[in-house]
Design a protein around this motif. Structure first.
Motif, PDB file in Angstrom:
ATOM      1  N   SER A   1       0.839  -1.198   0.000  1.00 36.61           N
ATOM      2  CA  SER A   1       0.000   0.000   0.000  1.00 36.61           C
ATOM      3  C   SER A   1       0.873   1.247   0.000  1.00 36.61           C
ATOM      4  O   SER A   1       2.003   1.235   0.494  1.00 36.61           O
ATOM      5  N   PHE A   2       0.324   2.347  -0.540  1.00 35.52           N
ATOM      6  CA  PHE A   2       1.007   3.641  -0.474  1.00 35.52           C
ATOM      7  C   PHE A   2       0.630   4.413   0.790  1.00 35.52           C
ATOM      8  O   PHE A   2       1.370   5.285   1.229  1.00 35.52           O
TER       9      PHE A   2
ATOM     10  N   LYS B   1       3.009   5.612   3.747  1.00 30.80           N
ATOM     11  CA  LYS B   1       4.416   5.499   3.349  1.00 30.80           C
ATOM     12  C   LYS B   1       4.940   6.843   2.846  1.00 30.80           C
ATOM     13  O   LYS B   1       4.172   7.726   2.451  1.00 30.80           O
ATOM     14  N   THR B   2       6.251   6.972   2.822  1.00 31.65           N
ATOM     15  CA  THR B   2       6.894   8.142   2.232  1.00 31.65           C
ATOM     16  C   THR B   2       7.330   7.784   0.816  1.00 31.65           C
ATOM     17  O   THR B   2       8.141   6.868   0.617  1.00 31.65           O
ATOM     18  N   VAL B   3       6.766   8.478  -0.155  1.00 28.41           N
ATOM     19  CA  VAL B   3       7.084   8.255  -1.566  1.00 28.41           C
ATOM     20  C   VAL B   3       7.974   9.397  -2.042  1.00 28.41           C
ATOM     21  O   VAL B   3       7.604  10.572  -1.917  1.00 28.41           O
TER      22      VAL B   3
ATOM     23  N   ALA C   1       0.089   9.804  -5.737  1.00 31.96           N
ATOM     24  CA  ALA C   1       0.576   9.198  -4.496  1.00 31.96           C
ATOM     25  C   ALA C   1      -0.020   9.902  -3.287  1.00 31.96           C
ATOM     26  O   ALA C   1      -0.452   9.254  -2.320  1.00 31.96           O
TER      27      ALA C   1
ATOM     28  N   GLN D   1      -3.390   8.821  -2.544  1.00 34.40           N
ATOM     29  CA  GLN D   1      -3.497   7.514  -1.888  1.00 34.40           C
ATOM     30  C   GLN D   1      -2.928   7.573  -0.469  1.00 34.40           C
ATOM     31  O   GLN D   1      -2.534   6.560   0.098  1.00 34.40           O
ATOM     32  N   ASN D   2      -2.866   8.787   0.069  1.00 36.03           N
ATOM     33  CA  ASN D   2      -2.493   9.016   1.470  1.00 36.03           C
ATOM     34  C   ASN D   2      -1.033   8.700   1.773  1.00 36.03           C
ATOM     35  O   ASN D   2      -0.692   8.322   2.900  1.00 36.03           O
ATOM     36  N   ALA D   3      -0.178   8.901   0.781  1.00 38.32           N
ATOM     37  CA  ALA D   3       1.257   8.815   1.016  1.00 38.32           C
ATOM     38  C   ALA D   3       1.793  10.204   1.371  1.00 38.32           C
ATOM     39  O   ALA D   3       1.222  11.227   0.980  1.00 38.32           O
ATOM     40  N   HIS D   4       2.881  10.220   2.115  1.00 41.17           N
ATOM     41  CA  HIS D   4       3.642  11.461   2.320  1.00 41.17           C
ATOM     42  C   HIS D   4       4.619  11.566   1.165  1.00 41.17           C
ATOM     43  O   HIS D   4       5.372  10.621   0.894  1.00 41.17           O
TER      44      HIS D   4
ATOM     45  N   ASP E   1      10.312   5.357   1.551  1.00 39.57           N
ATOM     46  CA  ASP E   1       9.962   3.939   1.484  1.00 39.57           C
ATOM     47  C   ASP E   1       9.898   3.468   0.034  1.00 39.57           C
ATOM     48  O   ASP E   1      10.349   2.370  -0.288  1.00 39.57           O
TER      49      ASP E   1
END
Length: 427
Positions: free
Chosen positions: A211-212, A215-217, A233, A236-239, A271
């Motif tokens: 999952s994103f 996570k830190t993208v 990203a 999809q609730n990524a940082h 990540d």
């Protein structure tokens, strides 16, 4: 004509592959209304009759719908892949079964066969070239300069190819006109942003089963593709952290609410890393030393040089396949660094390589189709070099798309148009 065999002479189970490829094309066709609109016109008017078109593209279902359109418009088409891992053999066989199409593309082709297939396409003596990455234009100039006198022009699909072409043009080495399809609004605003963003993240998720969210993208580059990846990203609730070398793009990313920092600093925080620059050495030795255990590296740019895999391999104590499409590099300190799709385009070279959504590629490939028409009808107007796609063609495709979507818009009145066209209307 080249003795290099077409795909149908390289594989077995031709009938089964053809049926599978045609099924994929049928599905794509349902969701590509612009191409379908052009198909009616091209079938009736045969604008490409008597011409040969040579292509080096990602040979999958949406591309095949474009190739089919050109053939049904009267052209003889020869095509091969522009990435050894993005070809769908079933689609390639389906294309090769068409009486006016020859496909040399095969999945997993080694370098020698990859370039032999490009030579095979050029043995058809095309008057028009269509590229994704500029390999065909390069092959014409380096290996088949005798073709230049009869080539009317070409079209280039992607950012990296346009960069290469502009560099070639600046050096005075580009000897026929090429449209920068990548740079037109109907390509950049939709294919690069929405297409790259959605398809890259979808393929990463399918390949890793991760999952994103939470996570830190880290997104390498904030051009149109980088903007799309960052936007999707974050959705999809990524940082999201952005790395950039161009100060205005870095400032834009900052103003959009993303963290901005150098890659070596981001390496210790991320990540999942997604490069989108079209340049080489975006993630290198110093960054590998900072990466966390389990970091995932993917490329959504173009060629497989954005991640320095040679150095990573030299640094690793062990290297193994963690799961299909994921190569793990275990470092001497036990950290595992996971590279997707051999560092090639993650949305086209992963185990489930579907590429951009059909609706998005409908727009991009429709631009290709009208650029071919423009070259055949008005090619003598264009000098050798890189050319912007005429805005009237871009607007034509936008209008067809709006109509297909059932969207109505306003039009300027004569008074408004006169006001816009004047210089002497003051306050």
């Amino acid at each position: 004509m080249s003795e290099y065999p077409s795909i149908s002479n390289q594989v077995e189970d031709i009938d089964a592959l053809r049926e599978e490829g045609q099924q994929k094309m049928s599905w794509a066709r349902q969701h590509m209304p612009i191409i379908e609109h052009l198909r009616e016109d091209y079938r009736s008017n045969q604008p490409f009759e008597g011409y040969t078109i040579g292509m080096a593209m990602h040979v999958e279902a949406k591309t095949a719908v474009l190739v089919e359109l050109l053939a049904e418009g009267g052209a003889e088409v020869a095509i091969t892949g522009c990435n050894p891992l993005s070809t769908h053999d079933d689609v390639s066989v389906a294309l090769d079964s068409h009486p006016s199409i020859t496909s040399y593309a095969r999945h997993g082709a080694e370098d020698e066969d990859y370039y032999a297939a490009i030579d095979a396409v050029l043995s058809h003596s095309p008057e028009i070239t269509i590229d994704d990455g500029m390999d065909m234009v390069a092959a014409v100039h380096e290996d088949h300069p005798e073709l230049i006198d009869t080539i009317i022009g070409g079209a280039e699909e992607t950012t990296t190819g346009v960069h290469r072409l502009r560099a070639m043009d600046e050096d005075g080495e580009l000897n026929y006109p090429v449209f920068a399809v990548n740079d037109t609004p109907m390509k950049r605003l939709f294919d690069n942003i929405h297409g790259t963003g959605e398809s890259s993240l979808a393929n990463i998720a399918m390949t890793t089963n991760l999952s994103f969210a939470g996570k830190t993208v880290v997104v390498g580059g904030y051009g149109y593709c980088g903007k799309g990846v960052a936007k999707k990203a974050a959705g999809q609730n990524a940082h999201v952290i952005v790395t950039e070398v161009e100060p205005r793009r870095a400032l834009e990313a900052h103003m959009e609410g993303y963290e901005v920092m150098p890659m070596n600093e981001a390496a210790a925080k991320g990540d999942i890393f997604i490069t989108t620059t079209g340049n080489r050495d975006v993630i290198t030795e110093d960054d590998f030393e900072q990466l966390r255990d389990g970091a995932v590296l993917a490329n959504a740019g173009h060629f497989d040089v954005e991640i320095d895999l040679d150095t990573l391999s030299d640094m690793a104590a062990d290297q193994y396949t963690a799961r299909e499409g994921v190569e793990a590099y275990e470092m001497p300190d036990g950290r595992r660094i996971n590279v997707l799709a051999e560092g090639r385009l993650v949305n086209l070279a992963s185990p489930v390589s579907l590429g951009h959504p059909a609706e998005v590629m409908d727009q991009s490939f429709a631009i290709q189709a009208v650029c071919v028409r423009e070259l055949i009808e008005h090619g003598d107007k264009y000098e050798p070099g890189v050319h912007d796609v005429p805005d009237r063609l871009d607007q034509e495709i936008a209008e067809i798309k709006l109509d297909a979507e059932g969207v109505d818009i306003d039009t300027l009145t004569d008074t408004q148009q006169e006001y816009l066209d004047s210089w002497d209307h003051g306050t």
